[in-house]
Motif scaffolding. Structure first.
Motif, PDB file in Angstrom:
ATOM      1  N   PHE A 121       0.826  -2.664  11.012  1.00 25.98           N
ATOM      2  CA  PHE A 121       1.711  -2.077   9.997  1.00 25.98           C
ATOM      3  C   PHE A 121       2.200  -3.132   9.004  1.00 25.98           C
ATOM      4  CE2 PHE A 121       5.883  -0.921   8.346  1.00 25.98           C
ATOM      5  CZ  PHE A 121       5.623   0.343   7.825  1.00 25.98           C
ATOM      6  N   GLY A 122       2.620  -4.297   9.513  1.00 26.06           N
ATOM      7  CA  GLY A 122       3.098  -5.348   8.626  1.00 26.06           C
ATOM      8  C   GLY A 122       2.013  -5.836   7.680  1.00 26.06           C
ATOM      9  N   ALA A 123       0.798  -5.992   8.205  1.00 25.58           N
ATOM     10  CA  ALA A 123      -0.313  -6.448   7.367  1.00 25.58           C
ATOM     11  C   ALA A 123      -0.651  -5.424   6.302  1.00 25.58           C
ATOM     12  CB  ALA A 123      -1.536  -6.723   8.248  1.00 25.58           C
ATOM     13  N   GLN A 124      -0.678  -4.145   6.689  1.00 19.90           N
ATOM     14  CA  GLN A 124      -0.958  -3.088   5.721  1.00 19.90           C
ATOM     15  C   GLN A 124       0.145  -2.979   4.674  1.00 19.90           C
ATOM     16  OE1 GLN A 124      -3.888  -0.703   5.631  1.00 19.90           O
ATOM     17  NE2 GLN A 124      -4.392  -2.715   6.427  1.00 19.90           N
ATOM     18  N   PHE A 125       1.373  -3.203   5.095  1.00 24.13           N
ATOM     19  CA  PHE A 125       2.485  -3.162   4.151  1.00 24.13           C
ATOM     20  C   PHE A 125       2.318  -4.230   3.073  1.00 24.13           C
ATOM     21  CE2 PHE A 125       6.729  -4.333   2.690  1.00 24.13           C
ATOM     22  CZ  PHE A 125       7.275  -3.091   2.379  1.00 24.13           C
ATOM     23  N   VAL A 126       1.916  -5.423   3.488  1.00 21.05           N
ATOM     24  CA  VAL A 126       1.728  -6.513   2.528  1.00 21.05           C
ATOM     25  C   VAL A 126       0.534  -6.242   1.620  1.00 21.05           C
ATOM     26  CG1 VAL A 126       1.144  -8.960   2.293  1.00 21.05           C
ATOM     27  CG2 VAL A 126       2.828  -8.233   3.994  1.00 21.05           C
ATOM     28  N   SER A 127      -0.626  -5.919   2.196  1.00 17.32           N
ATOM     29  CA  SER A 127      -1.841  -5.742   1.390  1.00 17.32           C
ATOM     30  C   SER A 127      -1.725  -4.550   0.450  1.00 17.32           C
ATOM     31  CB  SER A 127      -3.074  -5.598   2.295  1.00 17.32           C
ATOM     32  OG  SER A 127      -2.944  -4.480   3.155  1.00 17.32           O
ATOM     33  N   LEU A 128      -1.231  -3.425   0.958  1.00 11.01           N
ATOM     34  CA  LEU A 128      -1.089  -2.241   0.110  1.00 11.01           C
ATOM     35  C   LEU A 128       0.026  -2.440  -0.912  1.00 11.01           C
ATOM     36  CD1 LEU A 128      -1.882   0.656  -0.583  1.00 11.01           C
ATOM     37  CD2 LEU A 128      -0.306   1.451   1.197  1.00 11.01           C
ATOM     38  N   GLY A 129       1.136  -3.034  -0.489  1.00  9.08           N
ATOM     39  CA  GLY A 129       2.243  -3.251  -1.411  1.00  9.08           C
ATOM     40  C   GLY A 129       1.859  -4.146  -2.573  1.00  9.08           C
ATOM     41  N   LEU A 130       1.153  -5.239  -2.298  1.00  9.02           N
ATOM     42  CA  LEU A 130       0.726  -6.126  -3.380  1.00  9.02           C
ATOM     43  C   LEU A 130      -0.279  -5.442  -4.306  1.00  9.02           C
ATOM     44  CD1 LEU A 130       0.383  -9.529  -1.485  1.00  9.02           C
ATOM     45  CD2 LEU A 130       2.150  -8.851  -3.139  1.00  9.02           C
TER      46      LEU A 130
END
Length: 589
Positions: free
Chosen positions: A550-559
């Motif tokens: 979830f944290g990784a997806q939050f960063v990649s999708l958010g950026l």
């Protein structure tokens, strides 16, 4: 001027005088061109329309006298504020709807008995679209607005009261009938969720929302006619909050999947009560009130009911298409997965739709009705054109982002609890397919409102009937490619429907500022192409490097989303997309 016209104008002047004495904005002496909406153009460039103060009887106005409008104080750009509030409230509602769906996915996933719930909810939702809510408001607002324009306030409210009680009585009877025949209706969908009895029981719990939303259509129509959009827009927020509370509190206390789904259904029913009754107190302080009256012989009542027939078909057939989609998904693809996968993709697809195009079309609809009633076709054309350009400006990049980033969006929102990684691809592919028709669906919403304002309701109805047939044919042709074939059929139908509506509206109006619309679409499309490239280039390597937590997806999708947004505004500025000025003008209000 005839005596009747003079008396009508005097009634209007007296009505506005009373409103000014109460500190309220008058109805008929404010600018009426929708180009005054700061979301669409610079206020300083807009003409004003006002009823002049006539000189006293027996005295001729001197040549040097300048007729002053009744309302000399600067009018606040209310439509810009209304649209911003409506879009924000609707956006919040959609976000909460997304939260509701995330929680639902956690508890129920996308496979199994939840598909019985999906099918059960389709049926009351279809009838709601056919005879209640938006369909009723779309037929009611033009007639109610016209009566107010003529100064027939008491009659307007008597018509509204009659329709309120007719809807309450008629839809209650319809609900009773459906509860009796529910097994036969559900049987058309085969064995959804492999539990037909559960689907029947859930549909019986859910169907009373039709009656509730029928009376809500009148209340919301009245408030929208008076350009009060805030509370009707906020009501769905509380609808979603009530359902979320029901899920979070009730589902953990239930011990079987059937009971948990019944908790979900009851939560929706209770939430609908809240949504319906919340706006009612805001009817106070208007220049009339709802009464216990059934004056069904009034020609205006009959006209609303006659207008409802094509409006019902025009708006409701969209939901008929959804039922057809569910039929193919349940019977021919996978009854244990496809209906819910498509429904979840549709929810994501409708998020930008509700935030932008629904807000624009809803706020412009009462003004379009007034332009049509006055015969102001220049103002009508300008309003339709600006509405379509704003929809293109907002929805084309949204469609591109939701298509390119469909998989990470679905993964970060739904993939937890009972929603497993194996269920993500079908939802993501469906979202990408839906996205191809996003901007066209928004344009159809605006164009339908234009025809409804002209009270040419059979034109969009004919288009909707054609789309119904086309959708069935395409569903049958595309279901073989998998779950995403059904949303692809819907996207193609949206394209065809938009083209037909544009052609017919141009024939009706002579011109629709097509050059300006095409210029905006071309520039926005170029900017959106840059958005697609940036979104993919930013997300893909980050996704590979960081993984799927979830944290990784939050960063990649958010950026990726942040880079896409920045790219879009820079590209629009470079391409001189004038709709970008709307944001600055709104910020100044």
């Amino acid at each position: 001027m005839s005596d009747a016209d003079r008396e009508r104008d005097l009634r209007r002047l007296e009505r506005d005088r009373r409103r000014r004495e109460q500190g309220r904005e008058p109805y008929f002496d404010r600018p009426q061109s929708l180009d005054r909406w700061p979301l669409l153009a610079d206020m300083s460039e807009q003409p004003t329309m006002a009823l002049p103060v006539p000189p006293p009887r027996g005295r001729v106005a001197e040549p040097q006298e300048v007729e002053e409008p009744l309302g000399l104080q600067p009018q606040r750009p209310r439509l810009a504020v209304s649209t911003a509030i409506f879009a924000a409230a609707t956006g919040l509602s959609r976000v909460l709807g997304l939260v509701r769906e995330v929680i639902s996915s956690y508890y129920f996933g996308a496979t199994g008995k939840v598909n019985a719930f999906t099918v059960a909810f389709q049926l009351p939702n279809l009838v709601r679209a056919l005879v209640a809510d938006a369909a009723l408001s779309s037929a009611f607002v033009p007639v109610f607005s016209e009566l107010l324009e003529k100064g027939e306030r008491k009659r307007a409210w008597r018509v509204a009261s009659t329709l309120f009680w007719l809807m309450l009585l008629g839809l209650t009877g319809l609900t009773v009938v459906f509860i009796l025949v529910a097994p036969s209706v559900i049987g058309l969908f085969g064995n959804p969720g492999h539990d037909k009895a559960l689907a029947v029981g859930l549909s019986r719990v859910l169907f009373p929302i039709v009656t509730l939303l029928g009376v809500s259509g009148i209340v919301v129509g009245i408030l929208n006619t008076y350009e009060h959009f805030t509370v009707p827009a906020i009501s769905p927020v509380f609808w979603n909050l009530a359902i979320i509370a029901g899920l979070v509190i009730g589902v953990p206390q239930a011990h079987t999947m059937n009971t948990k789904l019944y908790v979900y259904a009851v939560s929706i029913l209770v939430a609908t009560f809240i949504q319906v009754f919340l706006p009612i107190p805001w009817l106070r302080g208007r220049d009339g009130r709802l009464q216990l009256v059934l004056d069904w012989r009034d020609p205006a009542v009959k006209r609303v009911l006659v207008l409802m027939v094509p409006v019902t078909l025009g708006l409701g057939l969209i939901n008929v298409n959804a039922v057809i989609d569910t039929f193919f998904a349940s019977r021919l693809i996978d009854a244990n997965y496809a209906p819910t996968a498509i429904q979840k993709a549709f929810l994501l697809y409708m998020l930008p739709q509700g935030m932008f195009s629904v807000a624009i079309a809803t706020v412009l609809f009462p003004s379009l009705s007034r332009f049509a009633a006055r015969g102001d076709m220049d103002g009508f054309r300008a309003t339709v054109s600006t509405g379509l350009r704003q929809i293109a400006f907002l929805l084309i990049p949204a469609a591109v982002v939701s298509a390119v980033l469909a998989e990470p969006i679905v993964r970060i929102l739904f993939q937890r609890g009972h929603f497993t990684a194996a269920q993500t691809p079908g939802v993501a592919h469906s979202l990408a397919a839906f996205s191809a028709g996003l901007v066209f669906n928004g344009a159809m919403l605006m164009l339908n409102r234009a025809f409804f304002s002209l009270q040419s309701n059979w034109i969009p109805t004919a288009i909707a009937l054609g789309n119904l047939f086309l959708n069935g044919v395409l569903d049958y042709a595309f279901y073989r490619v998998g779950v995403w074939g059904i949303p692809l059929a819907t996207a193609v139908c949206n394209v065809a429907g938009t083209w037909a509506l544009l052609v017919l509206l141009r024939r009706r109006l002579g011109r629709i500022q097509g050059g300006e619309i095409a210029q905006t679409v071309a520039r926005v499309s170029l900017a959106s192409a840059a958005v697609a490239a940036v979104a993919w280039v930013v997300w893909r390597p980050l996704d590979s490097a960081l993984g799927h937590s979830f944290g990784a997806q939050f960063v990649s999708l958010g950026l990726a989303l942040a880079a896409s947004l920045l790219t879009y505004f820079v590209a629009c500025r470079a391409l001189r997309v004038r709709e970008l000025d709307a944001l600055r003008s709104l910020r100044r209000t």
